[in-house]
Design a protein around this motif. Structure first.
Motif, short mmCIF file in Angstrom:
data_model
loop_
_atom_site.label_atom_id
_atom_site.label_comp_id
_atom_site.label_asym_id
_atom_site.label_seq_id
_atom_site.Cartn_x
_atom_site.Cartn_y
_atom_site.Cartn_z
N SER A 129 0.86 -1.35 -0.01
CA SER A 129 -0.07 -0.16 -0.10
C SER A 129 0.84 1.18 0.06
CB SER A 129 -0.82 -0.03 1.27
OG SER A 129 -0.13 0.14 2.32
N GLY A 131 1.08 3.51 2.44
CA GLY A 131 1.50 3.55 3.64
C GLY A 131 2.75 2.78 3.82
N ARG A 135 6.88 3.74 4.31
CA ARG A 135 7.62 3.05 5.61
C ARG A 135 8.73 2.45 4.98
NH1 ARG A 135 5.02 2.18 10.62
NH2 ARG A 135 3.08 3.04 10.76
N GLY A 157 0.03 8.65 2.85
CA GLY A 157 -0.73 7.17 3.07
C GLY A 157 -0.63 6.76 4.57
N LEU A 158 0.16 7.33 5.49
CA LEU A 158 0.15 6.82 6.80
C LEU A 158 -1.07 7.02 7.62
CD1 LEU A 158 3.93 7.82 7.87
CD2 LEU A 158 3.09 5.86 6.88
N ASP A 159 -1.60 6.05 8.53
CA ASP A 159 -2.49 6.31 9.28
C ASP A 159 -2.23 7.06 10.32
OD1 ASP A 159 -1.12 4.58 10.75
OD2 ASP A 159 -2.34 2.69 10.40
N PRO A 160 -3.28 7.41 11.23
CA PRO A 160 -2.91 8.28 12.56
C PRO A 160 -1.81 7.77 13.31
CG PRO A 160 -5.28 8.16 12.15
CD PRO A 160 -4.57 7.14 11.31
N GLU A 161 -1.78 6.48 13.49
CA GLU A 161 -0.66 5.93 14.33
C GLU A 161 0.63 6.24 13.47
OE1 GLU A 161 2.62 3.34 15.34
OE2 GLU A 161 1.29 2.83 13.52
N GLY A 162 0.77 6.00 12.37
CA GLY A 162 1.88 5.99 11.25
C GLY A 162 2.59 7.57 11.52
#
Length: 305
Positions: A129, A131, A135, A157-162
C-alpha cells in the motif's frame, strides 16, 4: 549540516530555483514550505545531485553529494516512496542499498523492525500500500544511520498511528543532534513537527525563521471577548485607551487587536464587568503561510462550478 549557496536551476525559459541561499542546521527539525511549483522538489533533488544546478552549490557537511564515497552513511532521503522495483522484496531492496554502501547486513533487519515492516520483509514491494511504501522509503533513508535526513511528504498514506510515529521519530533524531529537513503540504502536521522554517515561492527565498517568529510576523494576534455586559465592557476598555472591534464572524464577540489578555481581565475585574470569554488568539501556521505566500502562488484554482 546542509549549506545551499545561490542555488539556481533553469529549464529553458523557466527559472525554477532562483539564487537560493540557506543553511539547514543540526539539532532541530527544519520545515521546507512553499506553494505548488515553488521549486521545493527541484531544490531537494539538487541537494542529492539528482539534478545539476544551473548555478550555485549545495554541500553536505562541507562536501558536494557526488564526493561522498558512501552517501547513505552521510545523508538519507525519502523523495519518492514508490521508486522501488516492484518485483523486489522489501528485504532485498534494502539489502542491495546496504551492500552498495558497505552497510552491515544486520542493519537491514534493524530498520525493518524500526519502521514496522518486519512481518512483510519477504513480500514484493509492488503489492505494498502507499503507507507501506512510505515506511520502506523511510527505512531506506535510515539504513546508513546518517547524521542528515531529508523527507519529502513523509506522512503520505500513513494512518494516524503512523503519522504520530514519524513525527516522533523526526523529533527524536533532531534531539540526537542530527540534521532533519522535511517538506510537507500538511500545515497542521508541520506546525507540530518543525522548530524552524524555510519558505520559498517562485524559486526565491521568502523566509528563514524559527516557527514562532514566522507565525508572529505573518499574522495578527488579538484577544477575543464575550460579555453579558457589552456596553460596560466597551466603556471600561475605552476609558483605558483600548479599542475593541466587533467580530465579523460571530455576533456578540469583540476583538482587541494585539491586546494583553491579563491586562484586560484585570481591567474588567476592577470595573465589575462579567466576562464569559477572555482568550488570546494567534493565527495558525496555515494562516501565516497563506499570508506570506499570497503573491507567490503560481496556480490559482477557481471557486465557481
Amino acid at each position: 549540516m546542509i549549506e545551499v549557496n545561490r542555488l539556481t536551476k533553469r529549464y529553458g525559459d523557466k527559472l525554477a530555483v532562483d539564487h537560493l541561499t540557506f543553511t539547514v542546521r543540526p539539532g532541530m527539525v527544519t520545515g521546507f514550505l512553499g506553494p505548488n511549483g515553488a521549486g521545493k522538489s527541484t531544490t531537494m533533488r539538487m541537494m542529492l545531485d539528482l539534478d545539476r544546478p544551473t548555478a550555485g552549490s549545495v554541500t553536505i557537511d562541507g562536501r558536494p553529494y557526488r564526493q561522498l564515497r558512501e552517501p547513505l552513511r552521510s545523508i538519507g532521503a525519502l523523495l519518492e516512496a514508490k521508486s522501488v522495483h516492484p518485483g523486489r522484496t522489501a528485504y532485498n531492496h534494502l539489502l542491495w542499498l546496504a551492500q552498495s554502501n558497505r552497510i552491515p547486513r544486520a542493519r537491514v533487519d534493524e530498520v525493518l523492525r524500526l519502521v514496522g515492516l518486519q512481518d512483510v520483509a519477504r513480500r514484493r514491494s509492488g503489492g505494498f500500500s502507499l503507507g507501506m511504501g512510505q515506511r520502506l522509503g523511510i527505512a531506506a533513508a535510515l539504513l546508513g544511520d546518517p547524521e542528515i535526513l531529508m523527507f519529502d511528504e513523509p506522512v503520505n498514506g500513513l494512518d494516524p498511528e503512523g503519522i504520530l510515529w514519524i513525527r516522533t521519530l523526526m523529533q527524536s533524531l533532531a534531539r540526537d543532534g542530527r540534521t532533519v529537513f522535511v517538506s510537507s503540504h500538511l500545515m497542521s502536521e508541520m506546525a507540530l513537527t518543525a522548530e524552524h522554517l524555510i519558505v520559498i515561492g517562485q524559486g526565491r527565498l521568502l523566509a528563514d525563521l524559527p516557527m514562532n517568529e514566522f507565525i508572529d510576523r505573518n499574522s495578527r494576534s488579538y484577544v477575543r471577548l464575550r460579555s453579558p455586559q457589552p456596553e460596560a465592557l466597551l466603556d471600561a476598555l475605552a476609558a483605558a485607551g483600548i479599542t475593541a472591534v466587533a467580530s465579523e464572524r460571530e455576533e456578540g464577540v469583540w476583538e482587541v487587536p494585539d491586546g494583553d489578555a491579563a491586562k484586560i481581565g484585570e481591567l474588567a475585574a476592577a470595573r465589575g464587568v462579567v466576562l464569559h470569554e477572555l482568550s488570546p488568539q494567534r493565527a495558525s501556521l496555515e494562516e501565516a503561510f497563506m499570508q506570506m505566500t499570497a503573491n507567490a502562488v503560481e496556480y490559482h484554482a477557481g471557486t465557481e462550478i
